[in-house]
Design an enzyme around this catalytic site. Sequence first.
Site, PDB file in Angstrom:
ATOM      1  N   ASN A  10       0.867  -1.177   0.000  1.00  0.00           N
ATOM      2  CA  ASN A  10       0.000   0.000   0.000  1.00  0.00           C
ATOM      3  C   ASN A  10       0.902   1.224   0.000  1.00  0.00           C
ATOM      4  O   ASN A  10       1.494   1.571   1.016  1.00  0.00           O
ATOM      5  CB  ASN A  10      -0.883  -0.049   1.257  1.00  0.00           C
ATOM      6  N   TRP A  11       1.007   1.861  -1.167  1.00  0.00           N
ATOM      7  CA  TRP A  11       1.957   2.974  -1.294  1.00  0.00           C
ATOM      8  C   TRP A  11       1.410   4.272  -0.713  1.00  0.00           C
ATOM      9  O   TRP A  11       2.121   5.275  -0.667  1.00  0.00           O
ATOM     10  CB  TRP A  11       2.364   3.150  -2.766  1.00  0.00           C
ATOM     11  N   LYS A  12       0.150   4.262  -0.326  1.00  0.00           N
ATOM     12  CA  LYS A  12      -0.476   5.450   0.284  1.00  0.00           C
ATOM     13  C   LYS A  12      -0.190   6.702  -0.565  1.00  0.00           C
ATOM     14  O   LYS A  12      -0.107   6.597  -1.774  1.00  0.00           O
ATOM     15  CB  LYS A  12      -0.009   5.609   1.739  1.00  0.00           C
ATOM     16  N   HIS A 103      -9.581   1.329   4.727  1.00  0.00           N
ATOM     17  CA  HIS A 103      -8.327   1.493   5.467  1.00  0.00           C
ATOM     18  C   HIS A 103      -8.573   2.429   6.655  1.00  0.00           C
ATOM     19  O   HIS A 103      -9.344   3.387   6.547  1.00  0.00           O
ATOM     20  CB  HIS A 103      -7.243   2.057   4.547  1.00  0.00           C
ATOM     21  N   GLU A 105      -6.953   4.773   7.805  1.00  0.00           N
ATOM     22  CA  GLU A 105      -6.701   6.194   7.513  1.00  0.00           C
ATOM     23  C   GLU A 105      -7.902   6.826   6.817  1.00  0.00           C
ATOM     24  O   GLU A 105      -8.201   7.995   7.024  1.00  0.00           O
ATOM     25  CB  GLU A 105      -5.414   6.330   6.680  1.00  0.00           C
ATOM     26  N   GLU A 175      -5.627  -4.918  10.450  1.00  0.00           N
ATOM     27  CA  GLU A 175      -4.566  -3.950  10.710  1.00  0.00           C
ATOM     28  C   GLU A 175      -4.841  -3.204  12.011  1.00  0.00           C
ATOM     29  O   GLU A 175      -5.573  -2.206  12.019  1.00  0.00           O
ATOM     30  CB  GLU A 175      -4.496  -2.926   9.573  1.00  0.00           C
ATOM     31  N   GLY A 181       2.405   2.000  10.820  1.00  0.00           N
ATOM     32  CA  GLY A 181       3.388   3.082  10.691  1.00  0.00           C
ATOM     33  C   GLY A 181       4.109   3.432  11.981  1.00  0.00           C
ATOM     34  O   GLY A 181       4.790   4.453  12.061  1.00  0.00           O
ATOM     35  N   SER A 221       3.187  -2.383  10.312  1.00  0.00           N
ATOM     36  CA  SER A 221       4.643  -2.457  10.490  1.00  0.00           C
ATOM     37  C   SER A 221       5.254  -3.807  10.091  1.00  0.00           C
ATOM     38  O   SER A 221       6.197  -4.283  10.732  1.00  0.00           O
ATOM     39  CB  SER A 221       5.028  -2.091  11.923  1.00  0.00           C
ATOM     40  N   GLY A 242       2.745  -1.133   4.292  1.00  0.00           N
ATOM     41  CA  GLY A 242       2.880   0.279   3.950  1.00  0.00           C
ATOM     42  C   GLY A 242       4.344   0.637   3.771  1.00  0.00           C
ATOM     43  O   GLY A 242       4.936   0.412   2.719  1.00  0.00           O
ATOM     44  N   GLY A 243       4.948   1.151   4.839  1.00  0.00           N
ATOM     45  CA  GLY A 243       6.328   1.657   4.787  1.00  0.00           C
ATOM     46  C   GLY A 243       7.321   0.741   4.076  1.00  0.00           C
ATOM     47  O   GLY A 243       8.061   1.194   3.193  1.00  0.00           O
TER      48      GLY A 243
END
Length: 262
Positions: A10-12, A103, A105, A175, A181, A221, A242-243
């Site tokens: 997930n490159w956000k 998600h 976010e 999640e 993150g 994470s 993500g990261g």
Amino acid sequence: MSRKPIIAGNWKMNLLQEEAKELFLAVKGYIKDYTKEQLPIIVVAPTFTSIAAVESCRCNCGCREKLFTSAQNCHWESKGAYTGEISVEMAKDAGCDYIIIGHSERRQYFSETDEMINKKAKAILAGGLIPIICCGETLEQREAGETDNHIAGQIRAALDGLSEEDIAKSAIAYEPIWAIGTGKTCDADEANRVIAMIRNVVKEVSSAKAADSIRILYGGSVKPETIEEQMSKSDIDGALIGGASLKADSFISIIDKTMKLN
Ligand code: PGA
């Protein structure tokens, strides 16, 4: 049954077109030496503006069968006066096979509700794409002992009215919000416990067959150092990352380790 794992990046809201292409090409370069049977299902979710850019990197190397593109969100209506939104058909037209929905976010910063997520899931499946439905609890909910109730409620709402067949082909990502993150991963046994609980909810609202087929991923994470333990658990069918999906070496390392566990 054995469920083929999904490793999804997930490159956000990251990476300009050239950066997205570079990362996509690195993953594409890595997978070319493996068959789709050997690899997990690999998905990348660029920003809307980079979807066409990564799609332009495809050739007839067979990557379309191994490396899939996902949108990070969509609207449930097919078209109309919804400024700033995109439809399932638009995501499909741009080259997507998957769409991430719900998600945390989006729930937190854009006020998405369970009802909206259910409408999105229905629209995605009706359009022939696969939803990756996210769920997760806050730290406060965890500390108050509300994790299972909260997650079960999110899943019941998201799957409401979906057929067994549609549920079977969908994916869920568990999640925990406090792990996204933050560098804090959820203990693998605990993630597996919650995911097994989610599978039970799927069985309850649909069938044993749907529960056995649906892919339930862990997210929060995930790193090359955590993936082996996570993937060794009975109910964890992959990861939403993500990261660590923003750097070719860590994302490829996660894919590689998952493949070697198969
Ligand atoms: P993270 O993000 O891997 O950076 O924690 C996961 C996600 O939000 O999907």
